[in-house]
Design an enzyme around this catalytic site. Structure first.
Site, PDB file in Angstrom:
ATOM      1  N   HIS A  59       0.864  -1.181   0.000  1.00  0.00           N
ATOM      2  CA  HIS A  59       0.000   0.000   0.000  1.00  0.00           C
ATOM      3  C   HIS A  59       0.900   1.230   0.000  1.00  0.00           C
ATOM      4  O   HIS A  59       1.747   1.382   0.881  1.00  0.00           O
ATOM      5  CB  HIS A  59      -0.913   0.013   1.222  1.00  0.00           C
ATOM      6  CG  HIS A  59      -1.852   1.180   1.234  1.00  0.00           C
ATOM      7  ND1 HIS A  59      -2.807   1.375   0.256  1.00  0.00           N
ATOM      8  CD2 HIS A  59      -1.980   2.228   2.093  1.00  0.00           C
ATOM      9  CE1 HIS A  59      -3.486   2.473   0.512  1.00  0.00           C
ATOM     10  NE2 HIS A  59      -2.989   3.009   1.622  1.00  0.00           N
ATOM     11  N   ASP A 111       1.039   5.139   0.104  1.00  0.00           N
ATOM     12  CA  ASP A 111       0.661   6.544   0.241  1.00  0.00           C
ATOM     13  C   ASP A 111       1.809   7.381  -0.315  1.00  0.00           C
ATOM     14  O   ASP A 111       2.925   7.343   0.235  1.00  0.00           O
ATOM     15  CB  ASP A 111       0.432   6.893   1.714  1.00  0.00           C
ATOM     16  CG  ASP A 111      -0.732   6.123   2.313  1.00  0.00           C
ATOM     17  OD1 ASP A 111      -1.803   6.106   1.684  1.00  0.00           O
ATOM     18  OD2 ASP A 111      -0.556   5.535   3.393  1.00  0.00           O
ATOM     19  N   ASP A 167      -8.341   2.032   1.142  1.00  0.00           N
ATOM     20  CA  ASP A 167      -8.241   2.942   2.290  1.00  0.00           C
ATOM     21  C   ASP A 167      -9.037   4.225   2.109  1.00  0.00           C
ATOM     22  O   ASP A 167      -8.818   5.196   2.827  1.00  0.00           O
ATOM     23  CB  ASP A 167      -6.774   3.284   2.567  1.00  0.00           C
ATOM     24  CG  ASP A 167      -6.526   3.632   4.032  1.00  0.00           C
ATOM     25  OD1 ASP A 167      -7.380   3.291   4.870  1.00  0.00           O
ATOM     26  OD2 ASP A 167      -5.491   4.241   4.323  1.00  0.00           O
ATOM     27  N   HIS A 205      -6.665   9.693  -0.660  1.00  0.00           N
ATOM     28  CA  HIS A 205      -7.481   9.983   0.525  1.00  0.00           C
ATOM     29  C   HIS A 205      -6.747  10.862   1.526  1.00  0.00           C
ATOM     30  O   HIS A 205      -7.342  11.801   2.072  1.00  0.00           O
ATOM     31  CB  HIS A 205      -7.942   8.684   1.175  1.00  0.00           C
ATOM     32  CG  HIS A 205      -6.828   7.767   1.567  1.00  0.00           C
ATOM     33  ND1 HIS A 205      -6.139   7.014   0.663  1.00  0.00           N
ATOM     34  CD2 HIS A 205      -6.277   7.482   2.771  1.00  0.00           C
ATOM     35  CE1 HIS A 205      -5.207   6.307   1.280  1.00  0.00           C
ATOM     36  NE2 HIS A 205      -5.266   6.567   2.564  1.00  0.00           N
TER      37      HIS A 205
END
Length: 871
Positions: free
Chosen positions: A12, A14, A124, A335
């Site tokens: 994941h 970010d 997410d 997000h």
């Protein structure tokens, strides 16, 4: 008990959070080398999922461009799984076109290497939009994987179900009930592994509908777990009744798809029972979110239709300039980024990207307007003022614009010699060097005058009209400001009160609304994720505390312009609010209103200088409409929401992760309605609301909230651990000067009868103008293109549908036009015009699905979106 455990290796990613993009990129280069090497050298290691977003590859290739072929080989071999997104988008405060382009460009980028992962993978996102199944189906995606927002109240207690949306859209969902990180850093030590997996299997088994469960093996920025087969050996020893193996998400979903009788559920998922969705994150760093709203509107309502118009006139449609703008803002749509739950350093990067994107957008809009205006087939030498309508129907609107000239007076004439009336609002002397430094270079220092004028004009659909600036000897006067405190329009009687609010009487309903545009102020003991009230504090209202608002008026034939200015003293910070003897600090408000003499929509520009910390400001619209639900727009449609969430009665007893306050997002409008009347807010900036009041008849629009930390623990409405980390973020106190643009109206009839969606579309799609004078610092050579002085690409009959965008198709000589239905009944779309030869219905990915018979039209069900290729 499910016996098959699908372990899916993933990372994941970010791009930024409390760390910067540059920090994560350094890790990315390291992690990617390990991933690629393992996939190349270990034939038993079958797959690796690259988080569903191609921006990861873009960042990697910026540093290691020589790795493209290596990546391509692994993607084509099915081992490295990429796409379908460009970035993992937020679903609640970004527009429908942004989500569509995110998928389009992600799949386009994926196609350079091989097939993308055909899963709507959003592990997410802070809640799930009700329209996502429709958007995913528009790209031939039939699967979805996500984590946050569901509970049993949505219609199922299973983690495998079908999620439906308008237009017979449906995706098969594999919910991640415990998130995407339960398989992070799996230990080899037996006791630790069993303790962890026993807890997880209790939840995974309970939600499964068959013999398969998902164990995602990854985490934020987590490097590949090199010892995963050693861990699997331990798992097989601990759980001999289960089978553990490395897998793909597709393999799991294909097995689930064979099952019959899966539950079907509908709607948006914003419940924080099992996972936090941060319902009040929509107002964190309102300046950043307002920038996103503004740029989205400019791209879809101005630049793309204007570029389409220019393209059909013979100029180039610059996909190569427009795509990078979209990608620049989509880097902000993840997000954490658009949620603004980041460090101050990262927020500065986010705002920098938005400023860059807006500058590119503005300059490209100016370029296309100039190209059209410069190439008109006319012998007239006068300066020109050209007005553009970029909606596909004939409209009459009032527009405020500027004319820059050395004339002391002038008139506006069209090719037929007809004069366009205007009124002068103000004048300003402009140094000639600001227009073109070559003017003063040759010794001409005579100043120009910039006239700000107001005109009312009618324009055809997707078209323009030219007027010539002709010198006259008339005396022209600037309209003065007045000291009146009342105005009368066809729709309203309005009085401006000393407390800075309006007392407004709706002439059609004879209803008087007191305290319109009053402000509410409360302390905010929360963080960047969530508003949290201060225990024991009562809200403050400007109507009770302001006594000396300054009001001035300027009235034209078409518009009353009101200016309201006041200061409001409130407690300086949280400590001051807790003390019996409060320390006060001021906020300065300057509110500009544009009130039409003949319409209902009042436009508002609110400038505020904030000197106060730890608080929230909301602007209030009283409606006298006591309703159990509100309505608001979402991507390509309208949604109804209860004014009190059903979960409020049980959240403490059921130990929810987050109190379900009825604070909600919207995109362009939010309102209350009865069968007889409607009241609504619309926005070009902020996108959060709540329905409040003893009768739930007041719409509260959040202007901004001020907080000073990324994450806190034990909030009133979010008990327990902190979200994020306890990092100071002083910039999120939003000290300084900000501007928020919105509007409101009171109408007769319900929202469909009063055509709220159409009114708002006109509000966010104003007429544009271009003033051509003989001087411009940026020189252009003439092309061999001649265009008429007035033109319409096509005009359709006004309908209850809304055009989402008009753009050139990415891969062929056709225009893409997209419509959606915001109403509660079926609507028929007719795309008939003498210039249109063929219309083909297409998916959101611009692939033809069927030929449309132009004369029969196309039916759109409520909240359905359809795209068409026009030739």
């Amino acid at each position: 008990m499910p016996k098959n455990v699908h372990i899916v290796p993933h990372m994941h990613w970010d791009r930024e959070w409390y760390f910067s993009t540059e920090e994560s990129r350094i890790l990315l280069v390291n992690n990617m080398e390990e991933i690629l090497t393992r996939l190349e050298t270990d034939p038993n290691y079958p797959y690796y999922v690259l988080d569903g977003q191609t921006a990861i590859l873009e960042d990697f290739f910026d540093i290691r461009p020589e790795q493209r072929e290596r990546v391509k080989r692994l993607v084509q071999a099915g081992k490295l799984i990429i796409g379908p997104w460009y970035t993992q988008t937020d679903e609640m405060v970004v527009g429908g076109e942004s989500i569509v382009r995110n998928l389009y460009y992600g799949m386009k980028d994926s196609a350079e290497f091989g097939e993308p992962m055909k899963i709507g993978y959003l592990p997410d996102s802070f809640g799930q939009s009700a329209q996502m199944p429709q958007i995913l189906n528009g790209f031939d995606i039939k699967y979805s994987i996500f984590w946050r927002g569901t509970s049993e109240s949505h219609g199922t207690d299973k983690t495998e179900f079908y999620w439906t949306a308008p237009g017979d859209s449906k995706v098969l969902v594999q919910l991640m009930p415990l998130g995407y990180a339960i398989g992070k850093y799996l230990p080899e030590e037996e006791d630790a592994l069993q303790k962890r997996m026993d807890k997880y299997f209790t939840v995974l088994d309970r939600g499964a509908t068959g013999e398969d469960v998902l164990l995602p093996n990854g985490h934020d920025q987590m490097p590949i777990q090199q010892n995963i087969y050693d861990v699997i050996s331990v798992l097989e020893k601990l759980y001999p009744e289960r089978e553990f193996f490395l897998s793909r998400y597709e393999d799991l979903l294909e097995k689930i798809e064979r099952k019959e009788g899966l539950d079907e559920i509908y709607g948006e998922f914003l419940h924080g029972k099992y996972q936090r969705v941060h319902r009040s994150i929509y107002s964190t760093r309102a300046d950043i979110k307002a920038a996103n709203t503004r740029i989205e509107h400019k791209l879809t309502n101005q630049l793309e239709p204007l570029a389409s118009l220019a393209y059909k006139l013979g100029f180039e449609y610059h996909h190569g300039l427009i795509e990078p703008i979209w990608k620049e803002i989509m880097k902000n749509h993840a997000h954490d980024s658009i949620g603004c739950c980041c460090s101050d350093k990262v927020h500065a990067e986010i705002m920098g990207r938005f400023l860059n994107a807006e500058e590119r957008t503005d300059r490209l809009i100016d370029f296309y307007k100039r190209k059209i205006t410069d190439h008109m087939n006319t012998e007239r030498k006068e300066d020109r003022l050209v007005f553009f309508n970029l909606l596909p129907e004939t409209r009459e609107e009032v527009i405020t614009t500027t004319v820059t000239t050395k004339f002391s007076s002038f008139k506006l004439m069209d090719d037929r010699g007809e004069e366009l009336e205007y009124e002068i609002l103000s004048t300003e002397i402009i140094d000639p060097g600001l227009i073109d430094r070559q003017i003063v270079h040759y010794g001409n220092y005579d100043p120009f005058v910039e006239f700000t004028i107001e005109v009312k004009t009618q324009l055809p659909g997707i078209g323009y009209q030219t007027y010539y600036v002709v010198e006259t000897n008339d005396d022209q006067l600037t309209l003065p400001n007045e000291n009146r405190r009342t105005v009368e329009t066809d729709a309203y009687s309005i009085r401006f009160e000393q407390n800075g609010t309006l007392t407004l009487t709706d002439k059609l309903t004879c209803q008087t609304h007191v305290g319109v545009l009053g402000l509410e102020n409360v302390g905010d003991d929360g963080d960047e994720y969530d508003f949290s009230p201060l225990k024991g504090e009562n809200p403050r209202f400007s109507v009770n505390e302001i006594t000396d608002a300054q009001i001035s008026l300027q009235s034209t034939q078409h518009t009353h312009r009101a200016s309201i200015t006041y200061q409001w003293a409130v407690p300086a910070d949280l400590d001051a609010r807790k003390q019996s003897e409060e320390r006060m600090e001021t906020m300065d408000f300057h509110i500009e209103l544009s009130i039409p003499t003949g319409g209902h929509v009042i436009e508002v520009s609110c400038k505020v200088k904030n000197n106060v910390k730890d608080h929230r400001i909301r602007v209030l619209l009283p409606t006298h409409i006591a309703s159990s639900f509100s309505f608001a727009d979402q991507q390509f449609g309208t949604i109804d929401r209860n004014v009190i969430d059903d979960g409020m009665a049980v959240w403490e007893k059921e130990d929810w992760d987050e109190r379900p306050d009825a604070i909600y997002p919207f995109l362009s409008y939010v309102g209350l309605e009865s069968e007889e009347k409607t009241a609504f807010f619309m926005t070009k900036s902020v996108r959060e609301y709540e329905i409040m009041g003893d009768r739930f008849d007041t719409i509260a629009l959040t202007l901004f909230r001020s907080v000073g930390v990324l994450g806190k623990e034990e909030l009133v409405r979010r008990p327990g651990r902190p979200s994020g980390i306890k990092l100071p973020t002083p910039d999120s106190q939003m000290l300084g000067e900000y501007q928020f643009d919105f509007g409101f109206a009171y109408l007769v009839g319900n929202r469909d009868q009063s055509k709220v969606a159409q009114l708002v579309k006109r509000y966010v799609s104003p007429f544009l103008s271009y003033n051509k004078i003989p001087h411009n610092a940026m020189k252009l050579n003439q092309e061999k293109v001649k265009v008429p002085s007035a033109y319409s690409l096509f005009s359709f009959t006004q309908s209850d549908l809304v055009m989402s965008t008009l753009k050139k198709a990415e891969s062929e000589d056709a225009l893409v036009i997209r419509y959606y239905n915001p109403t509660r009944s079926e609507q028929t779309l007719h795309l008939q015009h003498e210039s249109i030869q063929q219309v083909d219905e297409a998916n959101l990915n611009e692939v033809r699905t069927a030929n449309s018979e132009i004369d029969k039209g196309s039916i759109l069900s409520p909240s359905q979106v359809k795209s068409f290729l026009i030739q």
